[in-house]
Design a protein around this motif. Structure first.
Motif, PDB file in Angstrom:
ATOM      1  N   VAL A  85       0.838  -1.197   0.000  1.00 25.11           N
ATOM      2  CA  VAL A  85       0.000   0.000   0.000  1.00 25.11           C
ATOM      3  C   VAL A  85       0.875   1.250   0.000  1.00 25.11           C
ATOM      4  O   VAL A  85       0.569   2.250  -0.651  1.00 25.11           O
ATOM      5  CB  VAL A  85      -0.948  -0.002   1.217  1.00 25.11           C
ATOM      6  CG1 VAL A  85      -1.775   1.269   1.238  1.00 25.11           C
ATOM      7  CG2 VAL A  85      -1.854  -1.203   1.164  1.00 25.11           C
ATOM      8  N   ARG A 106       2.054   2.060  -3.435  1.00 21.83           N
ATOM      9  CA  ARG A 106       0.958   2.592  -4.239  1.00 21.83           C
ATOM     10  C   ARG A 106       0.642   4.024  -3.837  1.00 21.83           C
ATOM     11  O   ARG A 106       0.360   4.878  -4.667  1.00 21.83           O
ATOM     12  CB  ARG A 106      -0.291   1.727  -4.051  1.00 21.83           C
ATOM     13  CG  ARG A 106      -0.113   0.324  -4.599  1.00 21.83           C
ATOM     14  CD  ARG A 106      -1.318  -0.544  -4.302  1.00 21.83           C
ATOM     15  NE  ARG A 106      -2.426  -0.207  -5.202  1.00 21.83           N
ATOM     16  CZ  ARG A 106      -3.591  -0.847  -5.192  1.00 21.83           C
ATOM     17  NH1 ARG A 106      -3.820  -1.800  -4.311  1.00 21.83           N
ATOM     18  NH2 ARG A 106      -4.545  -0.502  -6.031  1.00 21.83           N
ATOM     19  N   LEU A 112     -12.590   9.942  -6.450  1.00 25.17           N
ATOM     20  CA  LEU A 112     -13.032   8.602  -6.809  1.00 25.17           C
ATOM     21  C   LEU A 112     -11.864   7.627  -6.804  1.00 25.17           C
ATOM     22  O   LEU A 112     -12.008   6.454  -6.449  1.00 25.17           O
ATOM     23  CB  LEU A 112     -13.662   8.667  -8.211  1.00 25.17           C
ATOM     24  CG  LEU A 112     -14.504   7.501  -8.686  1.00 25.17           C
ATOM     25  CD1 LEU A 112     -15.670   7.298  -7.759  1.00 25.17           C
ATOM     26  CD2 LEU A 112     -14.980   7.759 -10.100  1.00 25.17           C
ATOM     27  N   MET A 113     -10.693   8.117  -7.217  1.00 23.23           N
ATOM     28  CA  MET A 113      -9.589   7.196  -7.481  1.00 23.23           C
ATOM     29  C   MET A 113      -8.501   7.163  -6.411  1.00 23.23           C
ATOM     30  O   MET A 113      -7.852   6.151  -6.232  1.00 23.23           O
ATOM     31  CB  MET A 113      -8.937   7.576  -8.816  1.00 23.23           C
ATOM     32  CG  MET A 113      -9.894   7.478  -9.981  1.00 23.23           C
ATOM     33  SD  MET A 113      -9.050   7.528 -11.553  1.00 23.23           S
ATOM     34  CE  MET A 113      -8.974   9.252 -11.831  1.00 23.23           C
ATOM     35  N   THR A 114      -8.313   8.303  -5.722  1.00 26.13           N
ATOM     36  CA  THR A 114      -7.109   8.443  -4.903  1.00 26.13           C
ATOM     37  C   THR A 114      -7.440   8.738  -3.448  1.00 26.13           C
ATOM     38  O   THR A 114      -8.317   9.545  -3.176  1.00 26.13           O
ATOM     39  CB  THR A 114      -6.273   9.617  -5.453  1.00 26.13           C
ATOM     40  OG1 THR A 114      -6.227   9.533  -6.868  1.00 26.13           O
ATOM     41  CG2 THR A 114      -4.872   9.587  -4.913  1.00 26.13           C
ATOM     42  N   PRO A 115      -6.720   8.108  -2.524  1.00 28.07           N
ATOM     43  CA  PRO A 115      -6.915   8.454  -1.110  1.00 28.07           C
ATOM     44  C   PRO A 115      -6.581   9.921  -0.866  1.00 28.07           C
ATOM     45  O   PRO A 115      -5.645  10.455  -1.463  1.00 28.07           O
ATOM     46  CB  PRO A 115      -5.920   7.547  -0.378  1.00 28.07           C
ATOM     47  CG  PRO A 115      -5.583   6.478  -1.341  1.00 28.07           C
ATOM     48  CD  PRO A 115      -5.759   7.032  -2.710  1.00 28.07           C
ATOM     49  N   ASN A 117      -7.826  -2.591   1.439  1.00 28.61           N
ATOM     50  CA  ASN A 117      -7.179  -1.300   1.716  1.00 28.61           C
ATOM     51  C   ASN A 117      -7.895  -0.225   0.903  1.00 28.61           C
ATOM     52  O   ASN A 117      -8.762  -0.516   0.064  1.00 28.61           O
ATOM     53  CB  ASN A 117      -5.683  -1.343   1.392  1.00 28.61           C
ATOM     54  CG  ASN A 117      -5.423  -1.609  -0.077  1.00 28.61           C
ATOM     55  OD1 ASN A 117      -5.942  -0.923  -0.948  1.00 28.61           O
ATOM     56  ND2 ASN A 117      -4.628  -2.625  -0.355  1.00 28.61           N
ATOM     57  N   GLU A 118      -7.536   1.022   1.160  1.00 26.67           N
ATOM     58  CA  GLU A 118      -8.303   2.121   0.566  1.00 26.67           C
ATOM     59  C   GLU A 118      -8.253   2.118  -0.950  1.00 26.67           C
ATOM     60  O   GLU A 118      -9.243   2.404  -1.622  1.00 26.67           O
ATOM     61  CB  GLU A 118      -7.800   3.456   1.102  1.00 26.67           C
ATOM     62  CG  GLU A 118      -8.843   4.539   0.949  1.00 26.67           C
ATOM     63  CD  GLU A 118      -8.440   5.839   1.603  1.00 26.67           C
ATOM     64  OE1 GLU A 118      -7.461   5.842   2.374  1.00 26.67           O
ATOM     65  OE2 GLU A 118      -9.113   6.848   1.330  1.00 26.67           O
ATOM     66  N   PHE A 119      -7.088   1.775  -1.508  1.00 26.21           N
ATOM     67  CA  PHE A 119      -6.988   1.730  -2.973  1.00 26.21           C
ATOM     68  C   PHE A 119      -7.940   0.693  -3.555  1.00 26.21           C
ATOM     69  O   PHE A 119      -8.638   0.952  -4.535  1.00 26.21           O
ATOM     70  CB  PHE A 119      -5.564   1.376  -3.397  1.00 26.21           C
ATOM     71  CG  PHE A 119      -4.613   2.517  -3.319  1.00 26.21           C
ATOM     72  CD1 PHE A 119      -3.701   2.606  -2.296  1.00 26.21           C
ATOM     73  CD2 PHE A 119      -4.637   3.517  -4.275  1.00 26.21           C
ATOM     74  CE1 PHE A 119      -2.824   3.673  -2.219  1.00 26.21           C
ATOM     75  CE2 PHE A 119      -3.764   4.579  -4.211  1.00 26.21           C
ATOM     76  CZ  PHE A 119      -2.858   4.667  -3.181  1.00 26.21           C
ATOM     77  N   ASP A 120      -7.937  -0.490  -2.967  1.00 25.49           N
ATOM     78  CA  ASP A 120      -8.780  -1.551  -3.523  1.00 25.49           C
ATOM     79  C   ASP A 120     -10.251  -1.255  -3.309  1.00 25.49           C
ATOM     80  O   ASP A 120     -11.093  -1.634  -4.119  1.00 25.49           O
ATOM     81  CB  ASP A 120      -8.402  -2.896  -2.904  1.00 25.49           C
ATOM     82  CG  ASP A 120      -7.023  -3.357  -3.361  1.00 25.49           C
ATOM     83  OD1 ASP A 120      -6.345  -4.080  -2.609  1.00 25.49           O
ATOM     84  OD2 ASP A 120      -6.637  -2.979  -4.485  1.00 25.49           O
ATOM     85  N   LYS A 129     -11.568   1.732  -3.334  1.00 20.34           N
ATOM     86  CA  LYS A 129     -11.940   2.662  -4.397  1.00 20.34           C
ATOM     87  C   LYS A 129     -11.958   1.947  -5.738  1.00 20.34           C
ATOM     88  O   LYS A 129     -12.738   2.267  -6.624  1.00 20.34           O
ATOM     89  CB  LYS A 129     -10.965   3.837  -4.436  1.00 20.34           C
ATOM     90  CG  LYS A 129     -11.147   4.797  -3.274  1.00 20.34           C
ATOM     91  CD  LYS A 129     -10.284   6.029  -3.437  1.00 20.34           C
ATOM     92  CE  LYS A 129     -10.289   6.882  -2.194  1.00 20.34           C
ATOM     93  NZ  LYS A 129     -11.481   7.729  -2.074  1.00 20.34           N
ATOM     94  N   ARG A 165      -4.555   5.565  -9.109  1.00 27.08           N
ATOM     95  CA  ARG A 165      -5.030   4.416  -8.343  1.00 27.08           C
ATOM     96  C   ARG A 165      -3.879   3.626  -7.754  1.00 27.08           C
ATOM     97  O   ARG A 165      -4.060   2.549  -7.192  1.00 27.08           O
ATOM     98  CB  ARG A 165      -5.861   3.496  -9.247  1.00 27.08           C
ATOM     99  CG  ARG A 165      -7.175   4.102  -9.664  1.00 27.08           C
ATOM    100  CD  ARG A 165      -8.025   3.082 -10.409  1.00 27.08           C
ATOM    101  NE  ARG A 165      -9.215   3.685 -10.943  1.00 27.08           N
ATOM    102  CZ  ARG A 165     -10.324   3.910 -10.235  1.00 27.08           C
ATOM    103  NH1 ARG A 165     -10.360   3.539  -8.968  1.00 27.08           N
ATOM    104  NH2 ARG A 165     -11.375   4.482 -10.777  1.00 27.08           N
TER     105      ARG A 165
END
Lengths: 231, 232, 207
Positions: free
Chosen positions: A7, A10, A95-98, C70-73, C75, C104
């Motif tokens: 994570v 990413r 929508l896509m990114t934390p 996790n947050e990425f998955d 979303k 992403r």
């Protein structure tokens, strides 16, 4: 499906993507950069005209330097958030990114932009404003480095706030000034010390204040950003 | 009801004492204040100026605390309280600034000198101004509440820096500031006579109670307005 | 456990005006949820809440069958096509796809995206800046962006907007495929937009 990375990796990729997106977009459209350059050039010209060939004391010049930098920041550092809001792409990011990665990326962008505008202002100021001498260069360099970092940090979180409001333009300096005032007072003082030729150790107190200011603002901004960004 | 009456009596007593009790060179009776060289009658302002300055800070902290509560629970009433406290804080801040400027004029010759305490109250005024500008610029209520809470927290964490910065930058005119030679004014903790201290702290307490009462009034009014608007 | 998307007593108000209240919906794997309602009834609001870009005033959205994410998955579960979802029009179609991947947290694959763009008939324009696209081209790009990460829940708000007959045919194929491997949610005024639906939420009766 791509291979699963950690994570953290990413997250870093996402934050860099936000930064690079803003950067590339800026290079293509040049909105913020041209506004900033024009602002700095215009303001320094006005100062030159109003000084009329006479000098001003080094203390006054030190203060004015940061006045120009502050207002230059006000004219350019809100763009990174306001632009997303105006174009409606904020939702795309959400929508896509934390949100933390979004903030980190935009903070990075403003750090770069802030460093650029500080450097430009300092160079033009040193070249054209008579009477601006810096006797202790080390103090001055550390001051502009820490000053531009602190400026960018506070400006970014406030930019996020005003992006969600109306009348963004005039609201930005109004909200930023009280928050930035401790920083401004400190850097002006440190610049004066540099102009007076004080030894480096005398500015240590100022640098301590600047560093703690930066740490506090970035920490609190990170905690608060979620509330601003999410609807 | 009875509490309101008691508060009214207390405040009246404080004001009468502050303005009416004689200031003499050598106090003989319990109701006489000592005359401080350089201040004499002007010392009376301390009973009003300091409480208003104190309240403008208390109000800001109250506003921030309720702002934090709003961020946690999203209860609109927390935001109403936060805004009401800020409104009172703005009022007291203006009063503090004005009473301070009046004192400055009579004591030191000019209305404004950028002494550290003067600058601090001015910064607080700027923060209140910014807070309300922000509120008026956001239409959606939930967003308005969230953004103003966030801003008040941000302002609150940067304000402590002034405490470290000010002494380095300027010496002060204010009583008790760095560089204050002895005899320039009464430092509250040490130089007021006991009876002055009684009146002073009574003033502080009664103004604080006044603030709490005004705040509860404003919150109740705001709550009524809120419900009226919801039904309409 | 199979994938399930549901809402429990979902409500949303703005400035004390109620948009909708007590929405209980659920849709399972392989199914389609249709969100119906007049203009202004709150379809788009509900869509935004389902995707997680807007928080509800009451109630909650629950996704089951995914395990801990996790947050990425989390979303990444969702793909959205909507008129109000904007793309970065100073960049090209391919750049937008690569950007979306990095946002992403993933590494984009140009060859895969070239195939995706071919599918939505945008491959010849892959290097053109999006601000020069027609509205139909932009809509097709939105589909590419929504599908690039293989979302298990695809949400379409006004799926046929700006599309000609060919574009609509592509979308119908996409919808059919999504039904076979995940959840499809469609918000629309026009029931002809979708071939079949198992679940329905009608917002006309709810405020």
């Amino acid at each position: 499906m791509s291979a699963r990375e950690s994570v953290a990796a990413r997250w870093i990729r996402a934050a860099l993507a936000v930064f690079l997106k803003d950067w590339r977009s800026e290079l293509r459209t040049r909105y913020a950069m041209s506004a900033l350059v024009m602002f700095v050039v215009t303001t320094i010209s006005i100062i030159l005209f109003s000084l009329g060939g006479e000098g001003a004391s080094p203390e006054v010049l030190a203060g004015m330097l940061w006045v120009v930098i502050f207002f230059a920041a006000m004219s350019g550092l809100s763009r990174t958030f306001v632009m997303e809001e105006e174009r409606g792409t904020g939702m795309t990011l959400q929508l896509m990114t934390p949100s933390g990665a979004v903030f980190a990326g935009k903070l990075l962008f403003n750090l770069a932009l802030g460093a650029g505008l500080t450097l430009l202002t300092v160079v033009l100021y040193a070249l054209f404003i008579n009477g601006f001498v810096v006797r202790t260069l080390s103090i001055f360099l550390v001051t502009i480095a820490l000053g531009s970092i602190g400026l960018a940090a506070a400006s970014t979180i406030i930019a996020a706030i005003i992006a969600r409001a109306n009348t963004k333009g005039t609201l930005y300096p109004v909200l930023s000034f009280p928050i930035l005032l401790p920083l401004l007072m400190t850097v002006i003082n440190a610049t004066r010390l540099a102009a007076d030729g004080a030894p480096f150790s005398e500015a240590a107190g100022e640098f301590q204040v600047l560093i703690s200011y930066i740490v506090v603002v970035i920490t609190v901004s990170t905690m608060l950003f979620d509330y601003i960004w999410k609807d | 009801m009875i509490l309101r009456v008691l508060l009214g009596i207390l405040l009246t007593l404080v004001i009468v004492a502050a303005l009416g009790l004689p200031i003499v060179q050598q106090p003989q009776h319990w109701y006489e204040f000592p005359s401080i060289p350089g201040l004499e009658e002007k010392a009376r302002i301390i009973f009003f100026h300091v409480p208003t300055a104190w309240l403008s800070v208390v109000a800001f902290l109250t506003s921030m605390v309720f702002g934090i509560r709003y961020l946690r629970r999203k209860d609109p009433e927390d935001d109403l309280t936060s805004a009401s406290a800020a409104g009172l804080g703005l009022l007291f801040c203006v009063l503090a600034t004005v009473t301070g400027a009046v004192w400055a004029k009579f004591n030191w010759g000019s209305f404004w000198n950028w002494d550290p305490r003067e600058t601090s109250i001015f910064v607080l005024l700027l923060i209140y101004g910014a807070y309300f500008s922000l509120r008026s610029a956001v239409e959606v209520e939930e967003k308005r509440a969230t953004l103003s809470s966030v801003y008040s927290i941000l302002a609150a964490v940067t304000v402590p820096f002034f405490i470290f910065i000010m002494p380095r930058i300027m010496t002060g005119l204010h009583p008790g500031a760095a560089g204050d030679p002895d005899g320039a004014g009464p430092v509250i903790e040490f130089k007021m006579s006991p009876n002055m201290r009684v009146v002073f702290f009574s003033s502080l307490i009664s103004f604080t109670l006044l603030f709490i009462w005004l705040l509860s009034l404003r919150v109740r009014t705001a709550r009524l307005e809120y419900h009226l608007q919801s039904k309409g | 456990m199979a994938l399930q998307l549901s809402t429990h007593k979902l409500g949303k108000s703005f400035n004390r005006r109620i948009v909708f209240r007590d929405v209980d919906a659920h849709v399972g794997e392989g199914e389609t949820l249709m969100i119906a309602g007049r203009n202004g009834a709150g379809k788009s609001t509900l869509v935004k809440i389902l995707c997680g870009v807007l928080s509800p005033s009451q109630g909650r959205v629950v996704v089951e069958g995914t395990g801990k994410l996790n947050e990425f998955d989390r979303k990444g579960l969702f793909g959205l096509v909507a008129p109000y979802l904007q793309v970065y029009d100073e960049f090209s179609a391919m750049e937008n796809l690569m950007l979306a991947a990095s946002l992403r947290g993933e590494r984009g694959d140009r060859s895969v995206y070239a195939g995706l763009l071919t599918r939505v008939v945008l491959e010849p324009n892959r290097a053109d800046p999006v601000h020069g696209f027609s509205s139909g081209m932009k809509q097709r790009l939105k589909y590419a962006l929504a599908l690039a990460h293989h979302p298990r829940i695809l949400i379409l708000d006004e799926p046929m907007a700006n599309l000609d007959a060919d574009g609509m045919a592509i979308v119908r194929t996409i919808m059919r495929e999504q039904r076979s491997r995940g959840i499809l949610v469609v918000a629309t005024n026009d029931p002809a937009d979708i071939d079949a639906h198992e679940q329905k939420v009608n917002l006309n009766e709810r405020s």
